[in-house]
Design a protein around this motif. Structure first.
Motif, short mmCIF file in Angstrom:
data_model
loop_
_atom_site.label_atom_id
_atom_site.label_comp_id
_atom_site.label_asym_id
_atom_site.label_seq_id
_atom_site.Cartn_x
_atom_site.Cartn_y
_atom_site.Cartn_z
N GLU A 87 0.83 -1.21 0.00
CA GLU A 87 0.00 0.00 0.00
C GLU A 87 0.87 1.25 0.00
N GLU A 88 1.95 1.23 0.76
CA GLU A 88 2.86 2.39 0.81
C GLU A 88 3.51 2.62 -0.55
N GLN A 89 3.92 1.55 -1.21
CA GLN A 89 4.50 1.68 -2.55
C GLN A 89 3.48 2.25 -3.53
N ARG A 90 2.25 1.80 -3.44
CA ARG A 90 1.19 2.27 -4.34
C ARG A 90 0.92 3.76 -4.11
N ARG A 91 0.87 4.17 -2.84
CA ARG A 91 0.67 5.59 -2.53
C ARG A 91 1.82 6.44 -3.05
N THR A 92 3.04 5.98 -2.87
CA THR A 92 4.22 6.71 -3.35
C THR A 92 4.20 6.82 -4.87
N ARG A 93 3.87 5.71 -5.52
CA ARG A 93 3.81 5.70 -6.99
C ARG A 93 2.72 6.65 -7.49
N ASP A 94 1.56 6.65 -6.84
CA ASP A 94 0.47 7.55 -7.24
C ASP A 94 0.86 9.01 -7.01
N ALA A 95 1.52 9.29 -5.89
CA ALA A 95 1.94 10.67 -5.60
C ALA A 95 2.98 11.12 -6.63
N ASP A 96 3.91 10.24 -6.99
CA ASP A 96 4.92 10.58 -8.00
C ASP A 96 4.26 10.82 -9.35
N ASP A 98 1.18 11.85 -9.87
CA ASP A 98 0.45 13.13 -9.79
C ASP A 98 1.42 14.30 -9.91
#
Length: 118
Positions: A87-96, A98
């Protein structure tokens, strides 16, 4: 040499049952006190260890083939921890993604502007 094998097996069984009895917590010992079990194992060479293994210790049945872990679990074996990493990787990837999208939009806006007007 093979004639010694039964004696070696009896000695190995006795040693195993003796160590198992000593390492078993007092609350898991059934029917008799722990010192009595130790004496039975040591005095009755074949019968003592077999009786200890069959009836002396509280054994828990494992349902479903795998016991539930109630103790500390290493992070690489803990499914909840691994899920949180995903989940943390997914959030980081989504933030990057964006942030990259915002940069591209800003670059597109900047390209359309006339630099002399600012």
């Amino acid at each position: 040499m093979l004639r010694y094998l039964p004696f070696l097996l009896i000695i190995a069984l006795t040693i195993y049952a003796f160590i198992d009895c000593l390492n078993t917590p007092e609350e898991e010992v059934k029917h008799l006190p722990k010192p009595v079990w130790v004496l039975i194992i040591l005095l009755f060479s074949i019968v003592g260890p077999v009786v200890w293994l069959a009836a002396g210790k509280q054994r828990s049945a494992v349902a479903g083939g795998r016991a539930r872990r109630t103790q500390w679990v290493a992070p690489d074996d803990n499914p909840e921890f691994l899920r949180s990493l995903g989940e943390e990787q997914r959030r980081t990837r989504d933030a990057d993604a964006d942030a990259e999208k915002d940069r591209n939009e800003d670059a597109g806006k900047d390209a359309g502007k006339d630099p002399d007007k600012d």
